[in-house]
Design an enzyme around this catalytic site. Structure first.
Site, PDB file in Angstrom:
ATOM      1  N   ASP A  51      42.025  32.964  46.509  1.00  0.00           N
ATOM      2  CA  ASP A  51      41.972  33.813  45.325  1.00  0.00           C
ATOM      3  C   ASP A  51      43.319  33.820  44.607  1.00  0.00           C
ATOM      4  O   ASP A  51      44.352  34.125  45.210  1.00  0.00           O
ATOM      5  CB  ASP A  51      41.618  35.245  45.732  1.00  0.00           C
ATOM      6  CG  ASP A  51      41.553  36.196  44.540  1.00  0.00           C
ATOM      7  OD1 ASP A  51      40.450  36.369  43.992  1.00  0.00           O
ATOM      8  OD2 ASP A  51      42.606  36.746  44.162  1.00  0.00           O
ATOM      9  N   TYR A  56      49.063  35.719  38.016  1.00  0.00           N
ATOM     10  CA  TYR A  56      49.934  35.609  39.188  1.00  0.00           C
ATOM     11  C   TYR A  56      51.018  34.553  38.994  1.00  0.00           C
ATOM     12  O   TYR A  56      52.009  34.544  39.728  1.00  0.00           O
ATOM     13  CB  TYR A  56      49.120  35.252  40.435  1.00  0.00           C
ATOM     14  CG  TYR A  56      48.110  36.273  40.875  1.00  0.00           C
ATOM     15  CD1 TYR A  56      48.062  37.548  40.311  1.00  0.00           C
ATOM     16  CD2 TYR A  56      47.189  35.973  41.871  1.00  0.00           C
ATOM     17  CE1 TYR A  56      47.119  38.478  40.718  1.00  0.00           C
ATOM     18  CE2 TYR A  56      46.245  36.906  42.289  1.00  0.00           C
ATOM     19  CZ  TYR A  56      46.217  38.152  41.704  1.00  0.00           C
ATOM     20  OH  TYR A  56      45.283  39.070  42.108  1.00  0.00           O
ATOM     21  N   LYS A  81      41.407  34.270  37.560  1.00  0.00           N
ATOM     22  CA  LYS A  81      41.040  35.403  36.713  1.00  0.00           C
ATOM     23  C   LYS A  81      41.670  35.293  35.333  1.00  0.00           C
ATOM     24  O   LYS A  81      42.790  34.793  35.184  1.00  0.00           O
ATOM     25  CB  LYS A  81      41.495  36.719  37.372  1.00  0.00           C
ATOM     26  CG  LYS A  81      41.107  36.857  38.828  1.00  0.00           C
ATOM     27  CD  LYS A  81      41.646  38.131  39.429  1.00  0.00           C
ATOM     28  CE  LYS A  81      41.484  38.133  40.933  1.00  0.00           C
ATOM     29  NZ  LYS A  81      42.475  37.267  41.611  1.00  0.00           N
ATOM     30  N   HIS A 112      40.034  39.941  34.712  1.00  0.00           N
ATOM     31  CA  HIS A 112      40.931  40.581  35.670  1.00  0.00           C
ATOM     32  C   HIS A 112      40.922  42.111  35.553  1.00  0.00           C
ATOM     33  O   HIS A 112      40.928  42.820  36.558  1.00  0.00           O
ATOM     34  CB  HIS A 112      42.350  40.051  35.482  1.00  0.00           C
ATOM     35  CG  HIS A 112      43.189  40.145  36.705  1.00  0.00           C
ATOM     36  ND1 HIS A 112      44.282  39.355  36.925  1.00  0.00           N
ATOM     37  CD2 HIS A 112      43.109  40.944  37.790  1.00  0.00           C
ATOM     38  CE1 HIS A 112      44.833  39.656  38.079  1.00  0.00           C
ATOM     39  NE2 HIS A 112      44.147  40.614  38.634  1.00  0.00           N
ATOM     40  N   ILE A 230      40.086  39.955  50.947  1.00  0.00           N
ATOM     41  CA  ILE A 230      41.085  38.912  50.659  1.00  0.00           C
ATOM     42  C   ILE A 230      42.489  39.404  51.031  1.00  0.00           C
ATOM     43  O   ILE A 230      43.272  39.806  50.172  1.00  0.00           O
ATOM     44  CB  ILE A 230      41.032  38.459  49.185  1.00  0.00           C
ATOM     45  CG1 ILE A 230      40.979  39.664  48.229  1.00  0.00           C
ATOM     46  CG2 ILE A 230      39.832  37.556  48.946  1.00  0.00           C
ATOM     47  CD1 ILE A 230      41.102  39.254  46.764  1.00  0.00           C
ATOM     48  N   SER A 233      49.391  37.374  52.805  1.00  0.00           N
ATOM     49  CA  SER A 233      50.637  37.401  53.553  1.00  0.00           C
ATOM     50  C   SER A 233      51.385  36.103  53.270  1.00  0.00           C
ATOM     51  O   SER A 233      50.779  35.080  52.958  1.00  0.00           O
ATOM     52  CB  SER A 233      50.379  37.539  55.060  1.00  0.00           C
ATOM     53  OG  SER A 233      51.602  37.522  55.777  1.00  0.00           O
ATOM     54  N   ARG A 238      50.887  36.085  60.550  1.00  0.00           N
ATOM     55  CA  ARG A 238      49.941  37.087  60.047  1.00  0.00           C
ATOM     56  C   ARG A 238      48.746  36.435  59.366  1.00  0.00           C
ATOM     57  O   ARG A 238      47.620  36.925  59.472  1.00  0.00           O
ATOM     58  CB  ARG A 238      50.659  38.029  59.087  1.00  0.00           C
ATOM     59  CG  ARG A 238      51.659  38.951  59.773  1.00  0.00           C
ATOM     60  CD  ARG A 238      52.276  39.930  58.810  1.00  0.00           C
ATOM     61  NE  ARG A 238      53.238  40.788  59.483  1.00  0.00           N
ATOM     62  CZ  ARG A 238      53.966  41.712  58.878  1.00  0.00           C
ATOM     63  NH1 ARG A 238      53.833  41.895  57.553  1.00  0.00           N
ATOM     64  NH2 ARG A 238      54.818  42.449  59.555  1.00  0.00           N
ATOM     65  N   SER A 241      46.585  35.439  62.153  1.00  0.00           N
ATOM     66  CA  SER A 241      46.051  36.597  62.864  1.00  0.00           C
ATOM     67  C   SER A 241      44.919  37.263  62.085  1.00  0.00           C
ATOM     68  O   SER A 241      43.917  37.678  62.672  1.00  0.00           O
ATOM     69  CB  SER A 241      47.173  37.609  63.113  1.00  0.00           C
ATOM     70  OG  SER A 241      46.683  38.794  63.693  1.00  0.00           O
TER      71      SER A 241
END
Length: 264
Positions: A51, A56, A81, A112, A230, A233, A238, A241
């Site tokens: 995503d 961004y 978006k 968005h 979503i 990190s 992470r 994980s």
């Protein structure tokens, strides 16, 4: 709502015949080499849903990671978006997103935010056209109310397939979830950890029982409830994980307890 038996291929249906992976990888605030590396790690870890967003500023880095991954294009669900201030430039923005991502189509394109607080019917009509042309497989919105979604449906006859909103056990709203599903809208949650209390005793107790982390319990709760999630990190450990949730299953009582954390 009932539990869902999970597999690494777990998806939610998108009308009329699509599927969206319930676990995705978010890229908000990831920039430059950090974004490219994080997406690469995510794809290596097994994420097949990425995503991003024009706003961004990392579509090129996401695209580079996709290209370098060796994962076939048709095996990765790619979302981006349209910024609300790009109203009137939808076509140009879509073309730029496709070029930046290095793909011929998007799996999901979202508005968005509601443009100037309005549903953005004119933008939605362009989205419907782009879907009809095959440039976008699925179309939806982000941060919309149900009334705004209904306005788009009434204007075009096409209901957004997805509404991406902030979501966590502490924001759980059964009436909103049920009303969205009644309309055929998939709820997709962002900020699952930022919007949670990771030290909440109920969550820590469940995590200790299964030998998992609280974020893993939150992830598991989302997907057993059929809610797309979503996490984001920049740390490889992470990233790996967060998707390692296929060796345990929350009981019906545990799911119900997590549903009601807002009341605790």
């Amino acid at each position: 709502m009932t539990d869902i038996g999970l597999t690494s291929e777990l998806t939610a249906p998108l009308p009329p015949s699509g599927q969206i992976p319930l676990i995705g990888f978010g890229t908000w605030q990831l920039r430059g080499d950090e974004a490219r590396q994080a997406v690469s790690w995510a794809l290596e870890a097994g994420y097949r849903h990425i995503d991003t967003a024009t706003g961004y500023g990392n579509e090129q880095q996401v695209g580079a990671a996709l290209a370098d991954s060796g994962v076939p294009r048709d095996q990765v669900f790619v979302t981006t978006k349209l910024p609300p201030d790009h109203v009137g430039r939808e076509r140009r923005t879509l073309r730029e997103s496709l070029d930046n991502l290095g793909v011929d189509y998007l799996d999901l394109w979202l508005i968005h935010w509601p443009p100037n607080g309005t549903p953005g019917e004119d933008s939605w009509k362009v989205f419907v056209e782009a879907q009809g042309e095959g440039l976008v497989r699925n179309i939806g919105v982000s941060n919309y109310s149900l009334d705004q979604i209904d306005t788009l449906t009434n204007a075009t006859g096409v209901t957004p397939a997805v509404n991406q909103i902030k979501w966590s056990p502490f924001l759980f709203d059964r009436s909103l979830l049920d009303a969205s599903r009644k309309r055929g809208v998939v709820v997709e949650g962002y900020s699952p950890f930022r919007a949670a209390k990771l030290d909440h005793p109920e969550l820590t107790q469940i995590a200790e029982k299964y030998g998992k982390t609280v974020p893993q319990v939150i992830m598991r709760w989302h997907v057993q409830r059929g809610i797309v999630v979503i996490p984001k990190s920049a740390q490889r450990e992470r990233i790996e994980s967060n998707i390692d949730i296929f060796d345990f299953e929350l009981s019906a009582d545990e799911l119900n307890a997590v549903d009601h954390l807002t009341e605790a």
